[in-house]
Design a protein around this motif. Sequence first.
Motif, PDB file in Angstrom:
ATOM      1  N   PRO A  56       0.674  -1.135   0.157  1.00 48.79           N
ATOM      2  CA  PRO A  56       0.033  -0.026   0.008  1.00 48.79           C
ATOM      3  C   PRO A  56       0.680   1.221   0.064  1.00 48.79           C
ATOM      4  CG  PRO A  56      -0.067  -0.733   2.209  1.00 48.79           C
ATOM      5  CD  PRO A  56       0.655  -1.924   1.399  1.00 48.79           C
ATOM      6  N   ASN A  57       2.194   1.005   0.028  1.00 45.11           N
ATOM      7  CA  ASN A  57       3.017   2.545   0.305  1.00 45.11           C
ATOM      8  C   ASN A  57       3.101   3.275  -0.911  1.00 45.11           C
ATOM      9  OD1 ASN A  57       4.863   4.044   1.856  1.00 45.11           O
ATOM     10  ND2 ASN A  57       6.518   3.424   0.430  1.00 45.11           N
ATOM     11  N   ALA A  58       2.462   2.537  -2.125  1.00 40.97           N
ATOM     12  CA  ALA A  58       2.492   3.440  -3.333  1.00 40.97           C
ATOM     13  C   ALA A  58       1.424   4.338  -3.415  1.00 40.97           C
ATOM     14  CB  ALA A  58       2.668   2.540  -4.696  1.00 40.97           C
ATOM     15  N   VAL A  59       0.272   4.067  -2.938  1.00 39.31           N
ATOM     16  CA  VAL A  59      -0.932   4.558  -2.727  1.00 39.31           C
ATOM     17  C   VAL A  59      -0.678   5.696  -1.540  1.00 39.31           C
ATOM     18  CG1 VAL A  59      -3.314   4.835  -2.442  1.00 39.31           C
ATOM     19  CG2 VAL A  59      -2.467   3.016  -3.728  1.00 39.31           C
ATOM     20  N   PHE A  60      -0.142   5.242  -0.338  1.00 37.71           N
ATOM     21  CA  PHE A  60       0.213   6.176   0.532  1.00 37.71           C
ATOM     22  C   PHE A  60       1.037   7.380  -0.008  1.00 37.71           C
ATOM     23  CE2 PHE A  60       2.656   8.019   4.065  1.00 37.71           C
ATOM     24  CZ  PHE A  60       1.731   8.024   5.024  1.00 37.71           C
ATOM     25  N   CYS A  61       2.033   7.161  -0.820  1.00 35.90           N
ATOM     26  CA  CYS A  61       2.831   8.213  -1.095  1.00 35.90           C
ATOM     27  C   CYS A  61       2.259   9.031  -2.309  1.00 35.90           C
ATOM     28  CB  CYS A  61       4.026   7.705  -2.021  1.00 35.90           C
ATOM     29  SG  CYS A  61       5.397   7.165  -0.591  1.00 35.90           S
ATOM     30  N   GLU A  62       1.318   8.276  -2.972  1.00 29.97           N
ATOM     31  CA  GLU A  62       0.581   9.092  -4.026  1.00 29.97           C
ATOM     32  C   GLU A  62      -0.014  10.363  -3.459  1.00 29.97           C
ATOM     33  OE1 GLU A  62      -1.588   6.345  -6.397  1.00 29.97           O
ATOM     34  OE2 GLU A  62       0.310   5.965  -7.731  1.00 29.97           O
ATOM     35  N   ASN A  63      -0.961   9.874  -2.517  1.00 23.81           N
ATOM     36  CA  ASN A  63      -1.774  10.751  -1.727  1.00 23.81           C
ATOM     37  C   ASN A  63      -0.913  11.961  -0.970  1.00 23.81           C
ATOM     38  OD1 ASN A  63      -3.945   9.174  -2.488  1.00 23.81           O
ATOM     39  ND2 ASN A  63      -4.073   8.048  -0.624  1.00 23.81           N
ATOM     40  N   VAL A  64       0.167  11.207  -0.286  1.00 26.56           N
ATOM     41  CA  VAL A  64       0.969  12.342   0.581  1.00 26.56           C
ATOM     42  C   VAL A  64       1.412  13.570  -0.553  1.00 26.56           C
ATOM     43  CG1 VAL A  64       3.038  12.969   1.649  1.00 26.56           C
ATOM     44  CG2 VAL A  64       1.382  11.058   2.561  1.00 26.56           C
ATOM     45  N   LEU A  65       1.951  13.043  -1.551  1.00 22.50           N
ATOM     46  CA  LEU A  65       2.559  14.060  -2.658  1.00 22.50           C
ATOM     47  C   LEU A  65       1.442  14.849  -3.336  1.00 22.50           C
ATOM     48  CD1 LEU A  65       5.170  14.262  -4.588  1.00 22.50           C
ATOM     49  CD2 LEU A  65       4.040  12.698  -6.162  1.00 22.50           C
ATOM     50  N   GLY A  66       0.342  14.301  -3.375  1.00 27.35           N
ATOM     51  CA  GLY A  66      -0.830  15.264  -4.190  1.00 27.35           C
ATOM     52  C   GLY A  66      -1.009  16.260  -2.999  1.00 27.35           C
ATOM     53  N   ALA A  67      -1.129  15.958  -1.695  1.00 28.32           N
ATOM     54  CA  ALA A  67      -1.602  16.621  -0.773  1.00 28.32           C
ATOM     55  C   ALA A  67      -0.538  17.835  -0.321  1.00 28.32           C
ATOM     56  CB  ALA A  67      -1.959  16.152   0.661  1.00 28.32           C
TER      57      ALA A  67
ATOM     58  N   ARG B 205       1.711  18.830  -2.507  1.00 26.52           N
ATOM     59  CA  ARG B 205       1.630  19.958  -3.871  1.00 26.52           C
ATOM     60  C   ARG B 205       0.493  20.927  -3.545  1.00 26.52           C
ATOM     61  NH1 ARG B 205       3.043  15.334  -8.360  1.00 26.52           N
ATOM     62  NH2 ARG B 205       5.493  15.665  -8.350  1.00 26.52           N
ATOM     63  N   SER B 206      -0.841  20.301  -3.377  1.00 27.68           N
ATOM     64  CA  SER B 206      -1.859  21.164  -3.692  1.00 27.68           C
ATOM     65  C   SER B 206      -2.249  21.979  -2.190  1.00 27.68           C
ATOM     66  CB  SER B 206      -3.127  20.116  -3.924  1.00 27.68           C
ATOM     67  OG  SER B 206      -3.240  19.206  -2.901  1.00 27.68           O
ATOM     68  N   ASN B 207      -2.053  21.364  -1.017  1.00 23.91           N
ATOM     69  CA  ASN B 207      -2.323  22.157   0.071  1.00 23.91           C
ATOM     70  C   ASN B 207      -1.307  23.084   0.796  1.00 23.91           C
ATOM     71  OD1 ASN B 207      -4.834  20.897  -0.257  1.00 23.91           O
ATOM     72  ND2 ASN B 207      -4.646  19.200   1.267  1.00 23.91           N
ATOM     73  N   TYR B 208      -0.256  22.868   0.420  1.00 21.69           N
ATOM     74  CA  TYR B 208       0.946  23.337   1.114  1.00 21.69           C
ATOM     75  C   TYR B 208       1.869  23.800  -0.147  1.00 21.69           C
ATOM     76  CZ  TYR B 208      -1.129  20.819   4.993  1.00 21.69           C
ATOM     77  OH  TYR B 208      -2.116  20.456   5.820  1.00 21.69           O
ATOM     78  N   SER B 209       2.892  24.484   0.309  1.00 23.36           N
ATOM     79  CA  SER B 209       3.878  25.316  -0.768  1.00 23.36           C
ATOM     80  C   SER B 209       5.189  24.588  -1.103  1.00 23.36           C
ATOM     81  CB  SER B 209       4.106  26.557  -0.170  1.00 23.36           C
ATOM     82  OG  SER B 209       4.968  26.601   1.171  1.00 23.36           O
ATOM     83  N   PHE B 210       5.166  23.060  -0.669  1.00 22.83           N
ATOM     84  CA  PHE B 210       6.537  22.294  -0.823  1.00 22.83           C
ATOM     85  C   PHE B 210       6.531  22.303  -2.476  1.00 22.83           C
ATOM     86  CE2 PHE B 210       5.004  20.998   3.070  1.00 22.83           C
ATOM     87  CZ  PHE B 210       5.990  21.054   3.914  1.00 22.83           C
ATOM     88  N   ALA B 211       7.904  22.379  -3.023  1.00 26.17           N
ATOM     89  CA  ALA B 211       8.490  21.964  -4.236  1.00 26.17           C
ATOM     90  C   ALA B 211       8.478  20.677  -4.688  1.00 26.17           C
ATOM     91  CB  ALA B 211       9.784  23.029  -4.429  1.00 26.17           C
ATOM     92  N   ASP B 212       8.447  20.348  -6.037  1.00 27.09           N
ATOM     93  CA  ASP B 212       8.881  19.159  -6.367  1.00 27.09           C
ATOM     94  C   ASP B 212      10.083  18.252  -5.855  1.00 27.09           C
ATOM     95  OD1 ASP B 212       6.406  18.874  -7.366  1.00 27.09           O
ATOM     96  OD2 ASP B 212       7.033  19.120  -9.547  1.00 27.09           O
ATOM     97  N   ASN B 213      11.275  19.108  -5.702  1.00 30.49           N
ATOM     98  CA  ASN B 213      12.507  18.810  -5.572  1.00 30.49           C
ATOM     99  C   ASN B 213      12.467  18.485  -4.083  1.00 30.49           C
ATOM    100  OD1 ASN B 213      12.671  21.494  -4.345  1.00 30.49           O
ATOM    101  ND2 ASN B 213      14.355  21.921  -5.614  1.00 30.49           N
ATOM    102  N   GLU B 214      11.660  19.153  -3.235  1.00 22.87           N
ATOM    103  CA  GLU B 214      11.587  18.526  -1.879  1.00 22.87           C
ATOM    104  C   GLU B 214      10.656  17.308  -1.548  1.00 22.87           C
ATOM    105  OE1 GLU B 214      11.679  23.321  -0.212  1.00 22.87           O
ATOM    106  OE2 GLU B 214       9.748  22.300  -0.642  1.00 22.87           O
TER     107      GLU B 214
END
Length: 226
Positions: free
Chosen positions: A147-158, A160-169
Amino acid sequence: MFATATFKNDIEVELRNRRLSILDCGFLSALTAGELSVEQIRRWALTYCGCTKNGHLAIANFLAHSPEDPGLRAELAENLYEEETGLLSGVGRCHMDVFLDLLKALAVSSEEAANAQGLTTTAYAHPIVANEYYAQITAYGILGEGPNAVFCENVLGALRSNYSFADNELGWFSLHAKLDKDHGATLSRYVEAAAAEPGGLERTRELIFELAPHYQSIWDGRGAWR
């Protein structure tokens, strides 16, 4: 008796129904809803780092105790090599070094990261009973890497969209969203091998539900974000 062909899917459904999957942890729910402060994310990330920075030793332990199965040993060796070098994925860095990019963005110093409390190295160095090797590695895969792939996809999306983190972070999450996506065939082979062990899939299921709260606690950052 359990049906080998549907065991993995049936267990994953049961884990979700009982809210025992890492995908049901409170951190993921709060993060995707945009309810967390950056300080809460910082506390989660530091604890998660402490709990997973020695995670490569779990793979090494499975390799050290593996049966005479060349395909399995090659898979484990490749996984460990990637964890330590990132050369197979092309990231070119140890995976935990990639996670440090997020910690740096969260103003966590290298010293804090190195001293982060979590699982010690000795937690991974345990013998594996020969007649339940595949039961143990199946539990590991279904609870964590599966399940880690889905966990990471969801954290990545959140993030990116809800906070100001850059892709390289956020490279650790994009890396594992990709690498952990295709474990289905491997886990199916493990299930088939586990079914041939004494106690077979009954023992596998027992281990999964025994260990599920432990895995969920790790992915939840042990509640440090609350």
